[in-house]
Design an enzyme around this catalytic site. Structure first.
Site, short mmCIF file in Angstrom:
data_model
loop_
_atom_site.label_atom_id
_atom_site.label_comp_id
_atom_site.label_asym_id
_atom_site.label_seq_id
_atom_site.Cartn_x
_atom_site.Cartn_y
_atom_site.Cartn_z
CE1 TYR A 158 0.54 7.96 2.28
CE2 TYR A 158 1.07 5.67 1.86
CZ TYR A 158 0.21 6.63 2.37
OH TYR A 158 -0.96 6.24 2.97
CG ASP B 4 -1.82 1.20 1.28
OD1 ASP B 4 -2.95 1.08 0.76
OD2 ASP B 4 -1.42 2.27 1.79
CG HIS C 165 -4.57 9.77 0.09
ND1 HIS C 165 -3.23 9.66 -0.16
CD2 HIS C 165 -4.69 9.48 1.41
CE1 HIS C 165 -2.59 9.30 0.95
NE2 HIS C 165 -3.46 9.20 1.91
CE LYS D 273 -3.70 4.71 0.59
NZ LYS D 273 -2.29 4.60 0.93
P1 NDP Z 1 0.92 1.71 11.98
O1 NDP Z 1 -0.25 1.72 12.90
O2 NDP Z 1 1.09 0.59 11.01
O3 NDP Z 1 2.20 1.87 12.91
C1 NDP Z 1 3.49 1.91 12.42
C2 NDP Z 1 4.42 2.06 13.64
O4 NDP Z 1 4.38 0.85 14.41
C3 NDP Z 1 5.84 2.29 13.26
O5 NDP Z 1 6.37 3.20 14.22
C4 NDP Z 1 6.50 0.92 13.43
O6 NDP Z 1 7.85 1.06 13.81
C5 NDP Z 1 5.70 0.34 14.57
N1 NDP Z 1 5.60 -1.12 14.50
C6 NDP Z 1 5.28 -1.86 13.42
N2 NDP Z 1 5.25 -3.17 13.72
C7 NDP Z 1 5.59 -3.27 15.03
C8 NDP Z 1 5.76 -4.38 15.91
N3 NDP Z 1 5.54 -5.62 15.49
N4 NDP Z 1 6.12 -4.11 17.20
C9 NDP Z 1 6.33 -2.83 17.61
N5 NDP Z 1 6.20 -1.76 16.82
C10 NDP Z 1 5.82 -1.98 15.54
O7 NDP Z 1 0.89 3.13 11.21
P2 NDP Z 1 0.74 3.66 9.72
O8 NDP Z 1 0.18 5.03 9.83
O9 NDP Z 1 1.99 3.51 8.98
O10 NDP Z 1 -0.42 2.77 9.05
C11 NDP Z 1 -0.15 1.65 8.24
C12 NDP Z 1 -0.34 1.97 6.76
O11 NDP Z 1 -1.65 2.49 6.51
C13 NDP Z 1 0.56 3.10 6.24
O12 NDP Z 1 1.89 2.69 6.07
C14 NDP Z 1 -0.14 3.46 4.97
O13 NDP Z 1 0.12 2.51 3.95
C15 NDP Z 1 -1.59 3.41 5.42
N6 NDP Z 1 -2.08 4.75 5.87
C16 NDP Z 1 -3.07 5.36 5.12
C17 NDP Z 1 -3.58 6.57 5.48
C18 NDP Z 1 -4.65 7.17 4.65
O14 NDP Z 1 -4.99 8.36 4.84
N7 NDP Z 1 -5.23 6.44 3.72
C19 NDP Z 1 -3.10 7.31 6.67
C20 NDP Z 1 -2.08 6.58 7.42
C21 NDP Z 1 -1.62 5.36 7.02
P3 NDP Z 1 9.10 0.75 12.81
O15 NDP Z 1 8.70 1.15 11.41
O16 NDP Z 1 10.17 1.62 13.37
O17 NDP Z 1 9.41 -0.72 12.94
#
Ligand code: NDP
Length: 278
Positions: free
Chosen positions: A45, A40, A103, A70
């Site tokens: 981004y 995704d 988006h 998106k």
């Molecule tokens: P998430 O809720 O997926 O959280 C990501 C965070 O969690 C990062 O800091 C990561 O750290 C940490 N993390 C991931 N896995 C673990 C684990 N197993 N244990 C501990 N910490 C963990 O946030 P996102 O906002 O990135 O949401 C996911 C996806 O949704 C986005 O990447 C995007 O593709 C989509 N999105 C879409 C939006 C929209 O408006 N349509 C808005 C926001 C997101 P680290 O990377 O340092 O490991």
């Protein structure tokens, strides 16, 4: 999950929001090697080119992948939407897209949807959908257009569960997809006592419990991580099951509000609606 047009979408994928351009190729390569097939991304981004490079490097057959990107608000208008779509495909190095989402529910998204319907009709996109649409905007789009969105990607996690929104989407044939499944760690999600206790009972991490809970609710999830162990850990959620009592304990954590901002807040509508990305 089978979408409203018969297309199949993986229930678990890999999100790349806030993954810096120079780390994206490595992270997506890690994810593809671990077994993720849904990626995704978004024009907003700034990392579609790096996602494309990882796809090519993986040599995974195109038909095994499910790639989402998106359209950003600035690309409103049918011509602009066609242009933005071609720009995204070119960055990704693809001929067709699996899922294209509007988006944000801001700007002239009716013209965007008409262009997306055209591209869908031409077979350039396998499924079209939206993101961040509350039920009122979703039903208005459904009522006034031919193609019902296949997916609505919205913030969904233990503190903002969207059960009623999910039911509304289900009634209209729209698949819910969670963004921010971990609320990006807000509200101390990763050390939450209830989630930790349930994890300990299964020998699993909080992250795995949260993803498992969403999947058991029929919500598509796209967790993000740049950490190789976490990338693998987040995919390993098919070997255990939460029981009804555990599902209910997590259901009780709902605060019914965003951990980030409300898309119905006029100040945010104005700010995001005016935001321009390269
Ligand atoms: P998430 O809720 O997926 O959280 C990501 C965070 O969690 C990062 O800091 C990561 O750290 C940490 N993390 C991931 N896995 C673990 C684990 N197993 N244990 C501990 N910490 C963990 O946030 P996102 O906002 O990135 O949401 C996911 C996806 O949704 C986005 O990447 C995007 O593709 C989509 N999105 C879409 C939006 C929209 O408006 N349509 C808005 C926001 C997101 P680290 O990377 O340092 O490991």
């Amino acid at each position: 999950m089978t979408l409203n047009n018969g297309v199949e979408m993986p229930i678990l994928g890999f999100g790349v929001y806030q993954v810096p351009q120079d780390q994206t190729q490595r992270a997506v390569e890690e994810a593809l090697a671990a077994g993720y097939r849904l990626i995704d991304t978004a024009s907003g981004y700034g990392n579609e080119t790096a996602v494309g490079a990882a796809i090519r490097a993986s040599a995974i057959p195109r038909e095994e992948l499910f790639i989402t990107t998106k359209l950003w608000v600035q690309d409103a208008g049918e011509e602009n939407t066609h242009r933005a779509f071609e720009a995204s495909l070119s960055k990704l190095g693809l001929d067709t897209l699996d899922l294209y989402l509007i988006h944000q529910p801001f700007g002239d998204y009716y013209s965007e949807w008409r262009a997306m319907q055209d591209l869908y009709g031409q077979g350039r996109i396998r499924a079209i959908g939206v993101s961040n649409f509350h039920p009122d905007r979703l039903i208005d789009l459904i009522t006034n257009n031919e193609v019902v969105p296949a997916v609505n990607q919205v913030e969904t996690h233990p503190f903002h569960q969207r059960a009623a929104d999910q039911e509304f989407m289900r009634e209209h044939g729209v698949q819910i997809e969670s963004w921010g499944p971990f609320a990006e760690g807000r509200n101390n999600l990763f050390t939450h006592p209830v989630l930790s206790e349930i994890g300990a009972a299964h020998g699993r991490s909080v992250a795995q419990v949260v993803l498992r809970w969403l999947i058991q609710r029929g919500v598509v999830v796209i967790p993000k991580s740049v950490t190789p162990e976490r990338i693998r850990e987040n995919l390993d959620v098919f070997g255990f099951e939460l029981d009804a009592g555990q599902m209910e304990r997590i259901a009780a954590l709902d605060e019914g509000a965003s951990q980030f901002f409300d898309h119905r807040d006029p100040a945010m509508a104005a700010r995001l609606g005016a935001a321009r990305v390269e």
